[in-house]
Write an enzyme that holds these catalytic residues in place. Structure first.
Site: not given
Length: 262
Positions: A42-44
């Site tokens: 999700s962060e990437v």
């Protein structure tokens, strides 16, 4: 800090937590897990991409590659096919490369892996995984958090550095649950943007995103779509530059006179 600042901070905490309780984005799929792999994905994906575009892509990506080992085993062409539509395809390759390193060099141990350099994974992403997966005490500064902190604590400053904002961020975060606090702060900053607050240009770290239409980024995405469809990209000098940049990034290779996904 002065007593006035302490009162301002207390008021800010009440404001942020009230917004979180009443209007927080509690249903985001990556907020329903503490799996570090899913948090990393999700962060990437969220780097330079709006939440609204990420949600569906995240769910389909996790369905296709449900674990770090599944992603590490996958071929790059399959990863990029799932990534298609998110833009900045290098991020998909970096995520794939990181998955392989986490599995092969760190036996899937995220805590250990995060102590080392990983392809395309910078300090912010490492901290985000620590906070949202393990609820470790750390501080995040990103676009929505900048908006909130500058709006309330640096309104009269023409140019603001993250080091200045970190002074407030650390003070405010004391005694707060790291995971929930950063969710709440991000959501409050996103809300401010929706109401018309535009102050990130005052950040010395702000870089305006270049126009997508007609850009090299658009051309790169089109090339990958053509290759996924079994077509060979052909075009002018801009196409040649895009092909060269994709090859430099390790996304495509040329074999026997034809291009293919690496």
């Amino acid at each position: 800090m002065s007593s006035t600042n302490s009162r301002e901070i207390a008021a800010f905490l009440r404001l942020v937590w009230r917004h979180w309780k009443e209007d927080g984005r509690h249903d985001l799929p990556w907020r329903k897990t503490t799996d570090p792999y899913k948090i990393l994905v999700s962060e990437v994906m969220l780097q330079q991409t709006p939440v609204s575009r990420v949600v569906g892509r995240y769910e389909s990506f996790i369905e296709r590659f449900p674990t770090i080992r599944a992603l590490a085993r996958a071929e790059l062409k399959d990863v990029l096919r799932q990534w298609s539509g998110l833009g900045y395809n290098r991020r998909g390759k970096y995520l794939h490369d990181s998955a392989k390193e986490i599995v092969t060099m760190h036996a899937g141990d995220f805590r250990e892996a995060l102590r080392h350099s990983l392809p395309g994974i910078g300090p912010y992403t490492r901290s985000a995984v620590r906070i949202f997966s393990f609820n470790e005490r750390d501080i995040l500064i990103e676009t929505n958090i900048r908006t909130a902190l500058m709006r309330h604590f640096a309104r009269s400053t023409l140019k603001v550095s993250d080091s200045t904002l970190l002074v407030y961020a650390r003070k405010i975060a004391k005694k707060q649950d790291p995971r929930k606090w950063h969710w709440a702060l991000m959501d409050y900053g996103a809300y401010l943007k929706k109401t018309g607050v535009r102050n990130n240009s005052r950040s010395v770290h702000y870089v305006k995103q270049s126009k997508f239409e007609g850009s090299l980024r658009q051309m790169r995405g089109e090339i990958l779509r053509q290759l996924h469809a079994g077509k060979q990209p052909r075009g002018d000098e801009r196409m040649t530059r895009a092909l060269s940049s994709l090859a430099r990034d390790g996304l495509i290779v040329r074999q026997k006179g034809k291009w293919r996904i690496a």
